[in-house]
Design an enzyme around this catalytic site. Structure first.
Site, PDB file in Angstrom:
ATOM      1  N   HIS A 219       8.727 -69.728  33.115  1.00 36.68           N
ATOM      2  CA  HIS A 219       9.481 -69.260  34.295  1.00 36.68           C
ATOM      3  C   HIS A 219       8.593 -68.250  35.010  1.00 36.68           C
ATOM      4  O   HIS A 219       7.523 -68.593  35.478  1.00 36.68           O
ATOM      5  CB  HIS A 219      10.814 -68.676  33.785  1.00 36.68           C
ATOM      6  CG  HIS A 219      11.858 -68.397  34.826  1.00 36.68           C
ATOM      7  ND1 HIS A 219      11.732 -68.703  36.150  1.00 36.68           N
ATOM      8  CD2 HIS A 219      13.086 -67.807  34.707  1.00 36.68           C
ATOM      9  CE1 HIS A 219      12.824 -68.322  36.803  1.00 36.68           C
ATOM     10  NE2 HIS A 219      13.668 -67.769  35.949  1.00 36.68           N
ATOM     11  N   HIS A 258       7.434 -78.715  38.727  1.00 40.78           N
ATOM     12  CA  HIS A 258       8.706 -78.037  38.963  1.00 40.78           C
ATOM     13  C   HIS A 258       9.854 -78.909  38.510  1.00 40.78           C
ATOM     14  O   HIS A 258       9.787 -80.135  38.644  1.00 40.78           O
ATOM     15  CB  HIS A 258       8.875 -77.688  40.454  1.00 40.78           C
ATOM     16  CG  HIS A 258       9.837 -76.579  40.655  1.00 40.78           C
ATOM     17  ND1 HIS A 258      11.186 -76.784  40.770  1.00 40.78           N
ATOM     18  CD2 HIS A 258       9.642 -75.238  40.682  1.00 40.78           C
ATOM     19  CE1 HIS A 258      11.771 -75.616  40.886  1.00 40.78           C
ATOM     20  NE2 HIS A 258      10.877 -74.658  40.830  1.00 40.78           N
ATOM     21  N   ASP A 309       3.970 -69.978  41.811  1.00 40.77           N
ATOM     22  CA  ASP A 309       3.203 -69.089  40.936  1.00 40.77           C
ATOM     23  C   ASP A 309       1.689 -69.285  41.023  1.00 40.77           C
ATOM     24  O   ASP A 309       0.930 -68.361  40.772  1.00 40.77           O
ATOM     25  CB  ASP A 309       3.655 -69.270  39.477  1.00 40.77           C
ATOM     26  CG  ASP A 309       5.026 -68.675  39.274  1.00 40.77           C
ATOM     27  OD1 ASP A 309       5.261 -67.573  39.780  1.00 40.77           O
ATOM     28  OD2 ASP A 309       5.869 -69.322  38.629  1.00 40.77           O
TER      29      ASP A 309
HETATM   30  N1  COA Z   1       0.860 -79.253  33.264  1.00 39.82           N
HETATM   31  C1  COA Z   1       0.663 -80.417  32.609  1.00 39.82           C
HETATM   32  N2  COA Z   1       1.612 -81.347  32.473  1.00 39.82           N
HETATM   33  C2  COA Z   1       2.791 -81.085  33.031  1.00 39.82           C
HETATM   34  C3  COA Z   1       3.061 -79.903  33.733  1.00 39.82           C
HETATM   35  C4  COA Z   1       2.035 -78.965  33.835  1.00 39.82           C
HETATM   36  N3  COA Z   1       2.208 -77.830  34.479  1.00 39.82           N
HETATM   37  N4  COA Z   1       4.327 -79.914  34.184  1.00 39.82           N
HETATM   38  C5  COA Z   1       4.852 -81.069  33.783  1.00 39.82           C
HETATM   39  N5  COA Z   1       3.918 -81.773  33.086  1.00 39.82           N
HETATM   40  C6  COA Z   1       4.097 -83.071  32.452  1.00 39.82           C
HETATM   41  C7  COA Z   1       4.709 -82.885  31.065  1.00 39.82           C
HETATM   42  O1  COA Z   1       3.753 -82.703  30.075  1.00 39.82           O
HETATM   43  C8  COA Z   1       5.513 -84.124  30.920  1.00 39.82           C
HETATM   44  O2  COA Z   1       4.632 -85.170  30.579  1.00 39.82           O
HETATM   45  P1  COA Z   1       5.066 -86.288  29.517  1.00 39.82           P
HETATM   46  O3  COA Z   1       6.252 -86.963  30.155  1.00 39.82           O
HETATM   47  O4  COA Z   1       3.857 -87.128  29.399  1.00 39.82           O
HETATM   48  O5  COA Z   1       5.425 -85.540  28.274  1.00 39.82           O
HETATM   49  C9  COA Z   1       6.004 -84.412  32.326  1.00 39.82           C
HETATM   50  O6  COA Z   1       5.050 -83.809  33.206  1.00 39.82           O
HETATM   51  C10 COA Z   1       7.378 -83.811  32.603  1.00 39.82           C
HETATM   52  O7  COA Z   1       7.311 -82.403  32.321  1.00 39.82           O
HETATM   53  P2  COA Z   1       8.497 -81.540  31.766  1.00 39.82           P
HETATM   54  O8  COA Z   1       7.954 -80.279  31.180  1.00 39.82           O
HETATM   55  O9  COA Z   1       9.347 -82.403  30.903  1.00 39.82           O
HETATM   56  O10 COA Z   1       9.298 -81.265  33.073  1.00 39.82           O
HETATM   57  P3  COA Z   1      10.325 -80.120  33.251  1.00 39.82           P
HETATM   58  O11 COA Z   1      11.156 -80.504  34.404  1.00 39.82           O
HETATM   59  O12 COA Z   1      11.005 -79.732  31.990  1.00 39.82           O
HETATM   60  O13 COA Z   1       9.326 -78.921  33.572  1.00 39.82           O
HETATM   61  C11 COA Z   1       8.317 -77.028  34.304  1.00 39.82           C
HETATM   62  C12 COA Z   1       9.271 -78.133  34.675  1.00 39.82           C
HETATM   63  C13 COA Z   1       8.185 -76.061  35.469  1.00 39.82           C
HETATM   64  C14 COA Z   1       8.835 -76.269  33.090  1.00 39.82           C
HETATM   65  C15 COA Z   1       6.934 -77.649  33.960  1.00 39.82           C
HETATM   66  O14 COA Z   1       6.419 -78.338  35.083  1.00 39.82           O
HETATM   67  C16 COA Z   1       5.972 -76.595  33.483  1.00 39.82           C
HETATM   68  O15 COA Z   1       5.992 -76.245  32.301  1.00 39.82           O
HETATM   69  N6  COA Z   1       5.098 -76.067  34.389  1.00 39.82           N
HETATM   70  C17 COA Z   1       4.205 -75.008  34.009  1.00 39.82           C
HETATM   71  C18 COA Z   1       4.927 -73.662  34.010  1.00 39.82           C
HETATM   72  C19 COA Z   1       5.215 -73.161  35.394  1.00 39.82           C
HETATM   73  O16 COA Z   1       4.384 -73.243  36.276  1.00 39.82           O
HETATM   74  N7  COA Z   1       6.394 -72.597  35.558  1.00 39.82           N
HETATM   75  C20 COA Z   1       6.826 -72.009  36.809  1.00 39.82           C
HETATM   76  C21 COA Z   1       7.867 -72.857  37.451  1.00 39.82           C
HETATM   77  S1  COA Z   1       8.243 -72.278  39.088  1.00 39.82           S
END
Ligand code: COA
Length: 372
Positions: A219, A258, A309
């Site tokens: 987050h 996201h 971010d």
């Molecule tokens: N880097 C690498 N791979 C990513 C990614 C990232 N930042 N964000 C998503 N993915 C990939 C996941 O590994 C997953 O791949 P898979 O299906 O092969 O396992 C797929 O995309 C879906 O990701 P998931 O984490 O399930 O989606 P989510 O909706 O739960 O996640 C976030 C959203 C924001 C948590 C996720 O994109 C993330 O962890 N981003 C990095 C942290 C971040 O920047 N947070 C600030 C948000 S404003």
């Protein structure tokens, strides 16, 4: 994401709000119907705070009153200064704000008769001083004066941090950044604040809950992690091989992706433009180009776009803001969105208490301790 049923409440509508819309048609963000692009370029952060609290943009007089209140409420009580001095130097500044909020809740508790908006404005006004008094006490060895001549929260924050009148462009950028971080519908920390408020807990408890939730790298903590990532590359040429390796290891690249936006984060191009301007002002030839190379590669290989971010990281870097303060700046801003959601939750409250799919063992016969 885990495939478990209901994991992460993804795609679940968990309530109603009149405060913001996120990701309509995959990409938009509006606060109370106003687009983030308009707010970030044409309104001050204080106008945005008023809009979030009251539902309407302020008149000139209303804005002047808010500025007066904010200036009045910046002071740190001496008991709070004392507590801040006792929090260790190497505590995470998010823990400082969490503890400081909790302490203020003991010193100036919410009474039944208290206007909740007074507390929201108090927290909005006091956070820069709370954070930077602690910071300077431990890192500069000084007890700083926490009032400044800066009218805006952005200017006040930078003046406290730097100890002198801040650069005009930096104040503008910080102001816009505070607007970009102010509100984001049912994100994890806001939802946590609403859950807390829904139990009829006090205002400070709801905010403390939100700060604890924002702290995590999935987050708010992502802006700090994004900067560490960028600094791991010493040239644009290094990006491709090193990033490839990280992705092959299934590493999450912080500052990308996201949960709600499908096409792009509308805040990202705005903060990227500020980052570019600051890069030019500081003659950067490394951090910004490396950031762009990461962005290009993430899109080409994973179709993942930068979220707010990612370019916030380089923006704060160019302003010489210490890394550990990146996520606390998010608190200085998001207090507005959290407060608006607490008001909204309280105005039409139902206890938030979802149910879970049970995946544990079926009914079992209990064996007394001596028979196990
Ligand atoms: N880097 C690498 N791979 C990513 C990614 C990232 N930042 N964000 C998503 N993915 C990939 C996941 O590994 C997953 O791949 P898979 O299906 O092969 O396992 C797929 O995309 C879906 O990701 P998931 O984490 O399930 O989606 P989510 O909706 O739960 O996640 C976030 C959203 C924001 C948590 C996720 O994109 C993330 O962890 N981003 C990095 C942290 C971040 O920047 N947070 C600030 C948000 S404003």
């Amino acid at each position: 994401m885990s495939n478990a049923k209901g994991a992460g409440l993804s795609n679940i509508i968990a309530g109603s709000t009149a405060i913001s819309t996120v990701g309509v048609e995959g990409e938009g963000l509006n606060y109370r119907g106003y687009s983030i692009a308009d707010l970030a370029s044409k309104a001050s952060f204080e106008e945005v705070a008023y809009l979030l609290f009251e539902g309407e943009l302020p008149s000139k007089t209303e804005l002047a009153i808010l500025h007066e209140l904010l200036a009045e409420k910046r002071n740190l009580p001496k008991e709070l200064k004392n507590i801040l001095e006792h929090i260790p130097k190497y505590a995470h500044p998010m823990d400082v704000l969490r503890t400081g909020t909790s302490a203020l809740g003991c010193l100036e508790p919410e009474q039944d008769s208290t206007d909740q908006k007074d507390i929201a404005i108090r927290l909005l006004a006091i956070y820069p001083a709370m954070l930077l008094y602690w910071y300077h006490f431990h890192f500069s060895g000084r007890r700083i004066e926490t009032n400044t001549e800066e009218k805006s929260i952005a200017g006040h924050f930078l003046a406290l941090l730097k100890g002198h009148k801040p650069d005009e462009l930096e104040v503008k950028v910080m102001d816009s950044s505070l607007t970009l971080y102010a509100e984001h519908e049912y994100n994890a920390s806001t939802f946590a604040a609403r859950v807390s408020a829904s139990t009829l807990s006090d205002f400070y408890s709801a905010i403390t809950t939100a700060i604890g939730t924002l702290r995590g790298p999935l987050h708010g903590g992502a802006n700090e992690e994004a900067m560490l990532l960028i600094q791991d590359f010493s040239s644009v040429e290094e990006v491709e091989p090193k990033l490839k390796k990280r992705l092959a290891n299934k590493e999450k690249i912080m500052g990308f992706g996201h949960r709600v936006y499908a096409k792009g984060d509308p805040r990202s191009p705005i903060i990227k433009e500020w980052s570019l301007q600051l890069a030019a002002q500081s003659n950067d030839t490394q951090i910004f180009p490396i950031s762009e190379a990461i962005e290009t590669m993430m899109w080409d290989t994973k179709k993942l776009f930068p979220n707010l971010d990612f370019y916030s990281a380089s923006t704060y870097y160019f302003m010489n803001i210490p890394l550990a303060l990146y996520t606390p700046i998010f608190v200085c801003s998001r207090i507005t969105g959290w407060a608006a959601h607490i008001f909204e939750q309280r105005a039409n409250n139902t206890l938030i208490r979802p149910s879970a799919y049970y995946i544990g063992p079926g009914a079992r016969r209990f064996l007394a301790l001596e028979k196990r």
